[in-house]
Design a protein around this motif. Structure first.
Motif, short mmCIF file in Angstrom:
data_model
loop_
_atom_site.label_atom_id
_atom_site.label_comp_id
_atom_site.label_asym_id
_atom_site.label_seq_id
_atom_site.Cartn_x
_atom_site.Cartn_y
_atom_site.Cartn_z
N ASP A 8 42.69 -57.62 -19.68
CA ASP A 8 42.25 -56.38 -20.32
C ASP A 8 40.79 -56.47 -20.76
O ASP A 8 40.02 -55.52 -20.59
CB ASP A 8 43.13 -56.04 -21.51
N LEU A 9 40.40 -57.61 -21.33
CA LEU A 9 39.01 -57.79 -21.75
C LEU A 9 38.07 -57.70 -20.56
O LEU A 9 37.00 -57.08 -20.63
CB LEU A 9 38.83 -59.14 -22.46
N ARG A 10 38.46 -58.31 -19.45
CA ARG A 10 37.61 -58.26 -18.24
C ARG A 10 37.53 -56.84 -17.69
O ARG A 10 36.47 -56.38 -17.31
CB ARG A 10 38.14 -59.22 -17.17
N THR A 11 38.65 -56.13 -17.69
CA THR A 11 38.67 -54.75 -17.19
C THR A 11 37.76 -53.87 -18.04
O THR A 11 37.07 -53.00 -17.51
CB THR A 11 40.11 -54.20 -17.21
N ASP A 12 37.75 -54.10 -19.36
CA ASP A 12 36.91 -53.32 -20.28
C ASP A 12 35.46 -53.77 -20.27
O ASP A 12 34.63 -53.18 -20.96
CB ASP A 12 37.44 -53.43 -21.71
#
Length: 78
Positions: free
Chosen positions: A33-37
């Motif tokens: 999720d952090l990478r996607t954001d």
């Protein structure tokens, strides 16, 4: 090859997504999720997998550092 033999090549250790999540004490999905954001550490794609250089993770963590809020009185008095 093990980590000792790799260090002789000048290669930096890398972490898998699972290893990074375990180190940070979060679920693997949190890393995704952090990478996607766009808020996660830099990664290196190796085939279908992502690897994280330890130095990139440390740099990313330093950027997340929040200073301790000032709790003193006027003029810095306690």
């Amino acid at each position: 090859m093990d980590a000792t033999s790799l260090s002789g090549l000048g290669l930096e250790p890398v972490l898998t997504t699972s290893e990074l999540a375990k180190y940070l004490g979060v679920h693997v999905q949190a890393i995704y999720d952090l990478r996607t954001d766009g808020r996660g550490p830099s990664g290196i794609r190796v085939g279908q997998e992502i690897r994280y250089r330890v130095s990139d993770v440390l740099r990313w963590l330093d950027g997340l550092h929040e200073p301790v809020p000032f709790m003193g009185g006027r003029g810095g008095e306690r």
